[in-house]
Write a protein that holds these residues in place. Structure first.
Motif, mmCIF file in Angstrom:
data_model
loop_
_atom_site.group_PDB
_atom_site.id
_atom_site.type_symbol
_atom_site.label_atom_id
_atom_site.label_comp_id
_atom_site.label_asym_id
_atom_site.label_seq_id
_atom_site.Cartn_x
_atom_site.Cartn_y
_atom_site.Cartn_z
ATOM 1 N N PHE A 199 -7.504 4.854 2.457
ATOM 2 C CA PHE A 199 -6.219 4.846 2.274
ATOM 3 C C PHE A 199 -5.610 4.175 0.715
ATOM 4 C CE2 PHE A 199 -1.395 3.656 2.527
ATOM 5 C CZ PHE A 199 -1.059 4.770 2.443
ATOM 6 N N TYR A 239 -7.129 5.925 -2.242
ATOM 7 C CA TYR A 239 -6.234 7.254 -2.571
ATOM 8 C C TYR A 239 -4.858 6.627 -3.372
ATOM 9 C CZ TYR A 239 -3.180 11.166 -1.652
ATOM 10 O OH TYR A 239 -2.164 12.100 -1.783
ATOM 11 N N SER A 240 -4.394 5.589 -2.612
ATOM 12 C CA SER A 240 -3.290 5.245 -3.288
ATOM 13 C C SER A 240 -3.032 4.715 -4.569
ATOM 14 C CB SER A 240 -2.305 4.248 -2.145
ATOM 15 O OG SER A 240 -2.102 4.888 -0.759
ATOM 16 N N SER A 296 0.857 -1.299 -0.074
ATOM 17 C CA SER A 296 0.038 -0.030 -0.092
ATOM 18 C C SER A 296 0.863 1.060 0.127
ATOM 19 C CB SER A 296 -1.139 -0.061 1.064
ATOM 20 O OG SER A 296 -0.137 -0.108 2.509
ATOM 21 N N SER A 297 2.211 1.075 0.472
ATOM 22 C CA SER A 297 2.873 2.554 0.463
ATOM 23 C C SER A 297 3.898 2.606 -0.603
ATOM 24 C CB SER A 297 3.552 2.306 1.832
ATOM 25 O OG SER A 297 4.425 1.133 2.108
#
Length: 251
Positions: free
Chosen positions: A184, A187-188, A127-128
């Protein structure tokens, strides 16, 4: 969405089967297995996997059995596949999940199936941060041809900030079917999607081939506006930043 017309008709449906995995088991005494959300895709009759055909066509020169018109037709379809996979960042495209229907002198069509590993923030990337998986089709000789001018012109006219926002709205609606996609993650995902479209547009403007396009550095793109882009100025509508690989945890 992208109006490429190479993905078979697909719908989100609810299906139940004893063969499915159920975390709590199957209630055999009462109602039986419960329905589970999933994708249902039209079967492409008369198509075969690319692995049966491309090894012959990828040799080029006199060994390629296609006529000149068929070569141009296939380049056009193949580049549509490249656009689709690049935008949704589907790096799981292999020779078994794109299909070809070919009848010499009559029919030449392409279908992109099994797009389950697209939208990579959740899977297979984290996710990051993004893992830099390659696009397998970029290794084919077909990926080195210049863009079909008809396709290039169509895409440059289509890819406006307004279209990108509309596409993001549609994707966000589809994400609602997945209960594991939180705010989140959405959005990512959309930052990745916009970044891929940003690079695609620049590659089309610069007339880079699909093989050259995939070498562009990954970027994440967020919007500068609140609800809807006010005009066609990409630089005023979006904020661009490089994808950060500096703190990868694994893989």
């Amino acid at each position: 969405m992208l109006q490429l017309h190479i993905v078979p008709k697909t719908r989100v449906v609810k299906l139940a089967s004893p063969a499915f995995y159920y975390k709590g088991g199957i209630d055999t005494k009462n109602k039986g297995p419960k329905g589970k959300d999933g994708s249902y895709q039209l079967y492409m009759n008369g198509y075969v996997s690319a692995s049966n055909i491309i090894p012959q066509w990828n040799k080029g020169g006199q060994l390629c059995p296609l006529t000149e018109a068929e070569v141009e037709r296939f380049k056009y379809l193949f580049q549509k596949l490249c656009v689709l996979d690049y935008v949704i960042r589907n790096t799981d495209r292999h020779m078994e999940n794109w299909l070809i229907k070919y009848e010499p002198g009559k029919v030449l069509e392409l279908a992109a199936i099994d797009n389950g590993l697209a939208f990579p923030v959740k899977h297979p990337e984290t996710s990051s941060r993004l893992r830099q998986f390659p696009f397998a089709w970029a290794q084919l000789s077909w990926a080195n041809y210049p863009w079909n001018e008809e396709l290039r012109t169509f895409l440059l006219q289509l890819l406006t900030p307004q279209f990108v926002q509309s596409l993001c709205d549609d994707i966000a609606t589809l994400f609602k079917y997945d209960r594991n996609v939180n705010r989140f993650l959405k959005y990512s995902q959309l930052r990745v999607l916009r970044g891929q479209i940003w690079n695609l547009r620049l590659a089309l403007i610069m007339k880079e081939s699909p093989a050259e396009m995939v070498k562009r550095p990954l970027v994440l793109v967020s919007r500068r506006y609140r609800r809807y882009p006010p005009n066609d100025d990409w630089n005023r509508a979006f904020r661009v930043k490089p994808a950060d690989f500096g703190k990868r945890r694994c893989c």
